[in-house]
Design an enzyme around this catalytic site. Structure first.
Site, PDB file in Angstrom:
ATOM      1  CG  ASN A 184      39.268  29.247 -66.168  1.00  0.00           C
ATOM      2  OD1 ASN A 184      38.995  30.208 -66.870  1.00  0.00           O
ATOM      3  ND2 ASN A 184      39.895  29.361 -65.002  1.00  0.00           N
TER       4      ASN A 184
ATOM      5  CG  ASP B 126      40.679  23.376 -65.052  1.00  0.00           C
ATOM      6  OD1 ASP B 126      40.652  24.581 -65.350  1.00  0.00           O
ATOM      7  OD2 ASP B 126      40.379  22.940 -63.920  1.00  0.00           O
TER       8      ASP B 126
ATOM      9  N   GLY C 130      35.003  29.608 -59.941  1.00  0.00           N
ATOM     10  CA  GLY C 130      33.573  29.848 -59.818  1.00  0.00           C
ATOM     11  C   GLY C 130      32.748  28.637 -60.219  1.00  0.00           C
ATOM     12  CB  ALA C 131      32.750  26.567 -63.300  1.00  0.00           C
TER      13      ALA C 131
ATOM     14  N   GLY D  53      45.066  23.337 -45.884  1.00  0.00           N
ATOM     15  CA  GLY D  53      45.400  22.099 -46.595  1.00  0.00           C
ATOM     16  C   GLY D  53      45.268  20.878 -45.703  1.00  0.00           C
TER      17      GLY D  53
ATOM     18  CG  ASP E 281      44.362  16.936 -59.164  1.00  0.00           C
ATOM     19  OD1 ASP E 281      44.942  17.966 -58.768  1.00  0.00           O
ATOM     20  OD2 ASP E 281      43.708  16.885 -60.213  1.00  0.00           O
TER      21      ASP E 281
ATOM     22  CB  ALA F 142      38.392  21.564 -57.553  1.00  0.00           C
ATOM     23  CB  ALA F 143      41.038  20.501 -52.373  1.00  0.00           C
ATOM     24  N   GLY F 144      39.950  23.406 -52.358  1.00  0.00           N
ATOM     25  CA  GLY F 144      39.519  24.610 -51.648  1.00  0.00           C
ATOM     26  C   GLY F 144      38.162  25.095 -52.128  1.00  0.00           C
ATOM     27  CG  ASP F 145      37.744  26.092 -56.183  1.00  0.00           C
ATOM     28  OD1 ASP F 145      38.132  27.125 -55.633  1.00  0.00           O
ATOM     29  OD2 ASP F 145      38.213  25.672 -57.262  1.00  0.00           O
TER      30      ASP F 145
ATOM     31  NE  ARG G 125      35.618  10.825 -55.539  1.00  0.00           N
ATOM     32  CZ  ARG G 125      34.310  11.019 -55.422  1.00  0.00           C
ATOM     33  NH1 ARG G 125      33.744  12.076 -55.990  1.00  0.00           N
ATOM     34  NH2 ARG G 125      33.553  10.163 -54.761  1.00  0.00           N
TER      35      ARG G 125
END
Length: 310
Positions: free
Chosen positions: A15, A17, A45-46, A225, A249, A252-255, A288
Site C-alpha cells: 500500500n 500510506d 506485506g511490504a 503491544g 507511532d 508497522a510495529a507488529g509487522d 519512530r
C-alpha cells in the site's frame, strides 16, 4: 540465492500510506485540523518484507500493485531495500492499495485500507513464486483469504514453515491452517478470530489455547503491544515483556516484530531465543514515525540491545 542468508517469501499486501498527524481523531460529524501529512510506503506485506530485508534476510515478494504512479514508487522502494520484486504483478485493472492513517498525539493510530490491486493477488501468482525455494513463508490477511489458504497449503506441501501474521482483524477458517508453524495475531485480531475479548494475560492465554486447539499450530504468538508477547506451545505459555520506550507511532510495529521473529527463529532454530530480538525491533519501530521509515537495520537493533546489556 545466497545460501548463507535466511530466504523468506512474503505473500501479501503493498500500500501507499497517507499518514496524517493530528492532536486527536475527530468524532462523528466533527472537523479537526491536522498538523501535517505525508505519503509513506506501507502495507502489512511490504512492511514485513522491508523489515526482514533490513535485518539481513534474503526476501522475495509476491503481490500486486496498480499500473500507476504509486505502484511504481512502491516497487522502486522495495528494490532499494533489497527485496526481490520479480513476482510482483502490475495490475492494469486496479489501483495500487492505499491506507489512510490518522496518528494522534499519543502515537495511537487508526487505519482505513483501500485494498485495490491487493484484492487480486491470485493462486497463479503464488504458484510462480513457489517455484523457488525458501526457508520460510510469511503471510497476512490483506489479500484474498482464498489466496492466503492456498499459499499455506502449497508451502506446507513443500515442507516450508509458514508464519501467519493474523491481521487485520477478521474471522477466518482456522481449519484451513491446520499444522501451521506460527499463527500470530495481536489483541484485537485474536479477539476477532476467537470471539474471546483479549485484554490481559488470562484472556490472551484463553485465546491462545483456542487457536492452538483449532489450528494445531506449532506456536501461537499473541502480540500484546506495550505488555510484550505471549508465546503458547503444547500447553505451556510464557510472556516475553516489551522494552519500555516512548511510543511515537505504532504503525508497522507488529509487522516488524513478526518479520524479526521469523528471521531469528529460522536462524537460531529456536523461537524463544528469537523473542527478545523481535521485541527490540518492535520497540525501535514504535519510537519512530511512519511505517517503513521506522523499520530498523540489524545495526540499529544491535546498538539498542547493547545499550540494555543484551
Amino acid at each position: 540465492m545466497d545460501k548463507s542468508r535466511v530466504r523468506i517469501l512474503v505473500v501479501g499486501s503493498i500500500n501507499m500510506d497517507l499518514v496524517m498527524s493530528l492532536e486527536r481523531a475527530p468524532e462523528a460529524g466533527e472537523t479537526v485540523l491536522g498538523d501535517s501529512y505525508t505519503y509513506i510506503p506501507g502495507g502489512k506485506g511490504a512492511n514485513q518484507a522491508v523489515a526482514a530485508a533490513r535485518l539481513g534476510a534474503e526476501v522475495t515478494f509476491c503481490g500486486r500493485v496498480g499500473d500507476d504512479a504509486n505502484g511504481e514508487i512502491l516497487l522502486e522502494n522495495l528494490r532499494k531495500n533489497g527485496v526481490d520484486t520479480a513476482y510482483i504483478t502490475k495490475d492494469k485493472d486496479s489501483q495500487t492499495g492505499l491506507a489512510a492513517i490518522p496518528v494522534d498525539a499519543t502515537g495511537q493510530n487508526r487505519i482505513i485500507v483501500f485494498p485495490g490491486a491487493n484484492g487480486r493477488v491470485s493462486k497463479e501468482d503464488v504458484d510462480k513464486a513457489l517455484e523457488q525455494t525458501y526457508d520460510a513463508v510469511m503471510m497476512q490477511l490483506e489479500i484474498p483469504l482464498e489466496t492466503v489458504y492456498y499459499t499455506y497449503k502449497k508451502a506446507a506441501e513443500k515442507g516450508i514453515p509458514v508464519i501467519l501474521d493474523a491481521g487485520p482483524a477478521m474471522k477466518v477458517d482456522l481449519s484451513r491452517f491446520e499444522g501451521i508453524s506460527v499463527i500470530s495475531p495481536n489483541e484485537s485480531e485474536a479477539s476477532a478470530i476467537t470471539g474471546i475479548k483479549v485484554q490481559d494475560e488470562e484472556s490472551a492465554l484463553e485465546a491462545a489455547r483456542y487457536l492452538a486447539r483449532e489450528t494445531k499450530a506449532g506456536y501461537v504468538l499473541i502480540k500484546l503491544g506495550s505488555k510484550g508477547a505471549l508465546l503458547y506451545e503444547d500447553g505451556r505459555h510464557e510472556i516475553f515483556p516489551a522494552f519500555k520506550v516512548k511510543a511515537v507511532d505504532t504503525t508497522a510495529a507488529g509487522d516488524s516484530f513478526t518479520a524479526a521473529m521469523t528471521l531469528k527463529m529460522i536462524e537460531y532454530g529456536d523461537i524463544r531465543k528469537a523473542m527478545p530480538y523481535a521485541n527490540a525491533v518492535g520497540a525501535i519501530c514504535v519510537s519512530r514515525m511512519g511505517a517503513q521509515p521506522s523499520l530498523p537495520t540489524a545495526e540499529d537493533v544491535s546498538e539498542f540491545m547493547a545499550q540494555r546489556g543484551l
